[in-house]
Design a protein around this motif. Structure first.
Motif, PDB file in Angstrom:
ATOM      1  N   SER A 531      28.443  40.690  27.322  1.00  8.06           N
ATOM      2  CA  SER A 531      29.008  39.628  28.408  1.00  8.06           C
ATOM      3  C   SER A 531      30.465  39.834  28.769  1.00  8.06           C
ATOM      4  O   SER A 531      31.279  40.397  27.940  1.00  8.06           O
ATOM      5  N   SER A 532      30.716  39.780  30.095  1.00  8.35           N
ATOM      6  CA  SER A 532      31.991  39.847  30.415  1.00  8.35           C
ATOM      7  C   SER A 532      32.732  38.501  30.348  1.00  8.35           C
ATOM      8  O   SER A 532      34.102  38.533  30.877  1.00  8.35           O
ATOM      9  N   GLU A 533      32.549  37.479  29.985  1.00  9.84           N
ATOM     10  CA  GLU A 533      32.992  36.165  29.839  1.00  9.84           C
ATOM     11  C   GLU A 533      34.033  36.133  29.114  1.00  9.84           C
ATOM     12  O   GLU A 533      34.307  36.956  28.004  1.00  9.84           O
ATOM     13  N   GLU A 534      35.143  35.456  29.332  1.00  5.68           N
ATOM     14  CA  GLU A 534      36.590  35.528  28.835  1.00  5.68           C
ATOM     15  C   GLU A 534      36.778  34.143  27.854  1.00  5.68           C
ATOM     16  O   GLU A 534      36.292  33.073  28.308  1.00  5.68           O
ATOM     17  N   GLY A 564      45.522  42.157  21.514  1.00  2.00           N
ATOM     18  CA  GLY A 564      45.965  41.773  22.765  1.00  2.00           C
ATOM     19  C   GLY A 564      46.299  40.748  23.190  1.00  2.00           C
ATOM     20  O   GLY A 564      46.815  40.017  24.239  1.00  2.00           O
ATOM     21  N   TYR A 565      45.595  39.576  22.435  1.00  3.18           N
ATOM     22  CA  TYR A 565      45.759  38.142  22.755  1.00  3.18           C
ATOM     23  C   TYR A 565      46.831  37.570  21.920  1.00  3.18           C
ATOM     24  O   TYR A 565      46.994  38.028  20.905  1.00  3.18           O
ATOM     25  N   ARG A 566      47.478  36.382  22.422  1.00  2.00           N
ATOM     26  CA  ARG A 566      48.374  35.604  21.797  1.00  2.00           C
ATOM     27  C   ARG A 566      48.405  34.137  22.523  1.00  2.00           C
ATOM     28  O   ARG A 566      47.931  34.052  23.602  1.00  2.00           O
ATOM     29  N   LEU A 567      48.719  33.344  21.710  1.00  2.00           N
ATOM     30  CA  LEU A 567      49.028  31.924  22.201  1.00  2.00           C
ATOM     31  C   LEU A 567      50.459  31.633  21.898  1.00  2.00           C
ATOM     32  O   LEU A 567      51.180  31.973  21.017  1.00  2.00           O
ATOM     33  N   LEU A 636      49.180  35.538  31.276  1.00  2.00           N
ATOM     34  CA  LEU A 636      48.697  34.337  31.157  1.00  2.00           C
ATOM     35  C   LEU A 636      47.145  34.057  31.724  1.00  2.00           C
ATOM     36  O   LEU A 636      46.945  34.321  32.989  1.00  2.00           O
ATOM     37  N   ILE A 637      46.203  33.680  30.850  1.00  2.00           N
ATOM     38  CA  ILE A 637      44.911  33.586  31.312  1.00  2.00           C
ATOM     39  C   ILE A 637      44.430  31.997  31.425  1.00  2.00           C
ATOM     40  O   ILE A 637      43.409  31.757  31.932  1.00  2.00           O
ATOM     41  N   PRO A 664      38.489  30.752  31.912  1.00  2.00           N
ATOM     42  CA  PRO A 664      40.033  30.340  31.871  1.00  2.00           C
ATOM     43  C   PRO A 664      40.595  29.984  33.167  1.00  2.00           C
ATOM     44  O   PRO A 664      40.118  30.430  34.132  1.00  2.00           O
ATOM     45  N   ASN A 665      41.679  29.220  33.236  1.00  2.00           N
ATOM     46  CA  ASN A 665      42.528  28.969  34.282  1.00  2.00           C
ATOM     47  C   ASN A 665      43.729  28.915  33.986  1.00  2.00           C
ATOM     48  O   ASN A 665      44.437  27.983  33.356  1.00  2.00           O
ATOM     49  N   PRO A 666      44.596  29.743  34.615  1.00  2.00           N
ATOM     50  CA  PRO A 666      46.210  29.987  34.358  1.00  2.00           C
ATOM     51  C   PRO A 666      46.820  28.567  35.080  1.00  2.00           C
ATOM     52  O   PRO A 666      48.028  28.681  34.774  1.00  2.00           O
ATOM     53  N   VAL A 667      46.414  27.916  35.881  1.00  2.00           N
ATOM     54  CA  VAL A 667      46.668  26.801  36.654  1.00  2.00           C
ATOM     55  C   VAL A 667      46.291  25.548  35.894  1.00  2.00           C
ATOM     56  O   VAL A 667      44.911  25.233  35.779  1.00  2.00           O
ATOM     57  N   PHE A 668      47.154  24.748  35.263  1.00  2.00           N
ATOM     58  CA  PHE A 668      46.678  23.491  34.526  1.00  2.00           C
ATOM     59  C   PHE A 668      45.867  22.637  35.501  1.00  2.00           C
ATOM     60  O   PHE A 668      46.485  22.060  36.418  1.00  2.00           O
ATOM     61  N   THR A 669      44.626  22.221  35.419  1.00  2.00           N
ATOM     62  CA  THR A 669      43.896  21.398  36.026  1.00  2.00           C
ATOM     63  C   THR A 669      43.321  20.337  35.310  1.00  2.00           C
ATOM     64  O   THR A 669      42.304  20.452  34.630  1.00  2.00           O
ATOM     65  N   LEU A 670      43.854  19.065  35.514  1.00  2.00           N
ATOM     66  CA  LEU A 670      43.418  17.817  34.568  1.00  2.00           C
ATOM     67  C   LEU A 670      42.059  17.462  34.570  1.00  2.00           C
ATOM     68  O   LEU A 670      41.354  17.039  33.890  1.00  2.00           O
TER      69      LEU A 670
END
Length: 690
Positions: A531-534, A564-567, A636-637, A664-670
């Motif tokens: 799958s290509s899901e992130e 390649g991922y980081r938090l 940022l993802i 994922p969404n790089p813009v915080f959406t409550l």
């Protein structure tokens, strides 16, 4: 004389009010502004204690107290998360959404003349009374019920459950059978006594009060009762001092149904402990109700654990021979005085019947495994023992230390649960017996669990089903364990043998078998399509003290290499910490993998609330106004929180990604998040996506 005159005055006032008004208010509503009584009272709703009386009568009794709300009080922790004292606030803005201070005067600012009232955060009382959200409550007359016991290091009213404020009833009043001094646990002998009983607690819900017909779960002291606990693969019942103030004592009881003691039967259970101290205990009693009064007979049980971290002790025997032929109950009493840490006891697998908790022998019928002896190997795995799903997660080695044949399989131990999992197989409806021989690979004792994992058509693993632990496995002799299970319908499963983190030692397995008389093998399932899901952030917990967690989720149908991922954290409206020479708190996830439809939890190093597997991380040090970002190859993802802002979007709450969110969404959406109360972690460690 003054008290008598005051009582007479109130009596006359009550008579006058009832005779002159057709719309009669409740007795506690007759007080108006400035009318908080000077009477000592008797602690009833109609005649509550005043502040001075409540401060003096700190005997653990349940009572009503009345006073003006004058401020708020909270525990304070230092930068290291250690308790630093209490803080009283008398002027807005207020920072806490729970506890309040009440006094005789609406203008009181002398803390010694105030009574702290402890209110559970997120409760109906807190929602209605807290001064942070309702500063207009300050100066109002509050009539509230709770326990007269110490809190915040002083005389207080704790474990509050009901109140009257602005003529509105809030919460549920305590009373009735809970307060019966002759039968405080509410024992019922009007029902026919049972001959046998058992409870494996497979019906518990995580961190939810436990209820089962015929069983009694009750608090004598404290504001909680025994609750369910689910930490893969264990489901059990737990009592703890979580939510109890330092220095306060909790006493919780769990009682079996009414039954008849037989000289030919055994009563067994298993238990575990965490953060044991001399101020806590788990005791067992035989309880009887005679002439309406409860009698307690303590029974000494050898082996109740006092060391270890959630390590289980099985087959604890309750000797009831003294009471053969009599009817009664077995009660488990948890008592603990809260120290610096949460103290927990757990119980599981209560069994009363023939032979107690003896293990059944291997099954008979048709053998369904073709490589149960682990003789055939390919690509580092025994043939038939590598699942396409996440059921297999252990490091395996071929071993010549065998019970029969040439080889056995060695399951490497670790600080987390590791599973030997079979290839997926589809079984017909029927009863099956899964058995294996076990041995420790070193002089260190090992443990094991036998079970199976249901697998759906997408390759996703459901809730694991396990039998009892096998503990204290040595490297001297092979021991056998059998697990009998029944499938009501055709089901795809993986057989699993877990090497649990509680021992974390290397384990040898040989001569596994799956037998059935009425079932059979249908076939397997194919490897899930890629799958290509992130990845995305699925949960954020900003809890009490240092109970802070971040969870990421893999929605894909295949394992993801996290290289390649980081938090990272952007604290206090600043930039991301990555690359900062002094305060780089980011975490590189290289070297880790995340299985399909699985989660990875990160925690503050001093977090204690969640007992599942979690990685300590410096970036998990937020306080509600910091942004947390998930990066892939430097971009940022996904994000929770608003970078560059100090808006308290996540203070004292849990945010859980809604099931409808798939990317994922790089813009915080409550709107993508569910807002839950503080310390709500029932979903941590797993995630549901539509």
């Amino acid at each position: 004389m003054k008290k008598i005159l005051n009582a007479l005055f109130l009596t006359l006032l009550t008579v006058f009010t009832f005779s002159s008004c057709s719309d009669v208010p409740a007795p506690y509503d007759i007080l108006g502004e400035g009318d908080v009584p000077g009477l000592t009272g008797d602690g009833t709703k109609e005649n509550p204690y005043n502040i001075e009386a409540a401060q003096q009568k700190q005997d653990g009794s349940i009572a009503w107290v009345q006073g003006y709300i004058v401020g708020a009080i909270e525990n304070v922790y230092d930068d290291k998360g250690e308790f630093a004292g209490n803080k009283a606030s008398f002027t807005a803005p207020f920072n806490i959404t729970s506890n309040v201070l009440i006094a005789e005067s609406p203008d009181e600012t002398n803390e010694s003349k105030c009574l702290p009232v402890k209110i559970k955060n997120g409760s109906d009382l807190a929602n209605a009374l807290n001064l942070k959200d309702h500063p207009e409550n300050k100066g109002g007359v509050l009539l509230i019920q709770g326990e007269l016991s110490a809190g915040f290091g002083k005389a207080a009213l704790i474990n509050t459950t009901a109140a009257v404020f602005n003529n509105k009833e809030i919460g549920e009043e305590q009373g009735g059978e809970d307060l019966d001094p002759d039968n405080p646990l509410g024992l019922d002998i009007s029902v026919a006594p049972l001959a046998d009983l058992s409870n494996d607690f497979n019906d518990v819900q995580h961190q939810a009060d436990y209820s089962k017909v015929g069983w009694i779960n009750k608090a004598v002291k404290g504001n909680r009762i025994w609750q369910g606990a689910i930490y893969d693969p264990q489901k059990y019942l737990a009592a703890s001092t979580y939510g109890v103030n330092s220095g306060e004592t909790a006493e919780y009881w769990f009682v079996t149904p009414y039954f008849t003691v037989s000289a030919d039967k055994q009563f067994t259970f298993k238990a575990t402990v965490n953060k044991y101290s001399e101020t806590m205990s788990l005791k067992v009693f035989f309880l009887q109700l005679k002439d309406g009064k409860m009698e307690r007979h303590e029974i000494s049980v050898n082996g109740i654990p006092t060391t270890g971290t959630y390590q289980w002790t099985s087959d604890l025997k309750v000797d009831l021979s003294t009471y053969a032929g009599q009817n009664g109950f077995v009660g488990f009493q948890y008592v603990a005085t809260r120290g610096e840490e949460v103290q927990t006891y757990g119980i599981d697998d209560i069994l009363y019947g023939e032979g107690g908790g003896e293990v059944p022998g291997p099954g008979e019928g048709t053998e369904l495994l073709t490589n149960g002896g682990f003789e055939s190997w390919a690509d580092g795995y025994p043939t038939g023992w590598k699942s396409a799903s996440t059921a297999s997660n252990a490091t395996l080695e071929q071993s010549v230390d065998k019970r029969s044949g040439t080889y056995s399989v060695l399951v490497k131990g670790a600080s987390s649960n590791k599973r030997l999992g079979s290839t997926e197989m589809t079984l017909k409806a029927g009863t099956y017996v899964f058995s294996a021989y076990l041995k420790a690979a070193t002089t260190d004792k090992a443990s094991a669990y036998l079970g199976y994992a249901p697998v759906d058509e997408t390759g996703k693993v459901g809730t694991y089903v396990y039998d009892d632990y096998v503990n204290n496995i040595t490297n001297e002799d092979w021991v056998t364990k059998s697990f009998t299970f029944t499938l009501d319908a055709e089901q795809t499963i993986c057989l699993v043998v877990m090497n649990p983190k509680s021992s974390g030692k290397d384990l040898l397995i040989d001569d596994a078998s799956l037998m059935t008389k009425d079932g059979g093998l249908v076939g397997g399932i194919e490897e899930p399509e890629p799958s290509s899901e992130e990845l995305f952030i699925s949960e954020y917990v900003e809890g009490s003290s240092n109970n802070k967690y971040i969870e990421i989720y893999n929605p894909a149908g295949q394992t993801v290499d996290l290289s390649g991922y980081r938090l990272d954290i952007a604290a206090n409206g600043k930039e991301w910490s990555y690359g900062d020479a002094k305060y780089d708190n980011s975490m590189d996830l290289s070297g880790k993998t995340l299985a399909p439809h699985a989660t990875l939890v990160f925690k503050h190093k001093q977090a204690t609330l969640y007992m599942g597997e979690a990685l300590e991380a410096n970036f998990v040090n937020f306080n509600g106004d910091d942004a947390i970002g998930l990066f892939k190859n430097g971009s940022l993802i996904d994000i929770v929180g608003e970078k560059g802002s100090t808006n308290k979007y996540g203070e004292n709450k849990t945010l859980r990604r809604k099931p409808s969110v798939k990317t994922p969404n790089p813009v915080f959406t409550l709107d993508e998040w569910e807002e839950l109360e503080v310390d709500e972690i029932s979903g941590l460690g797993s995630h549901i996506m539509e």
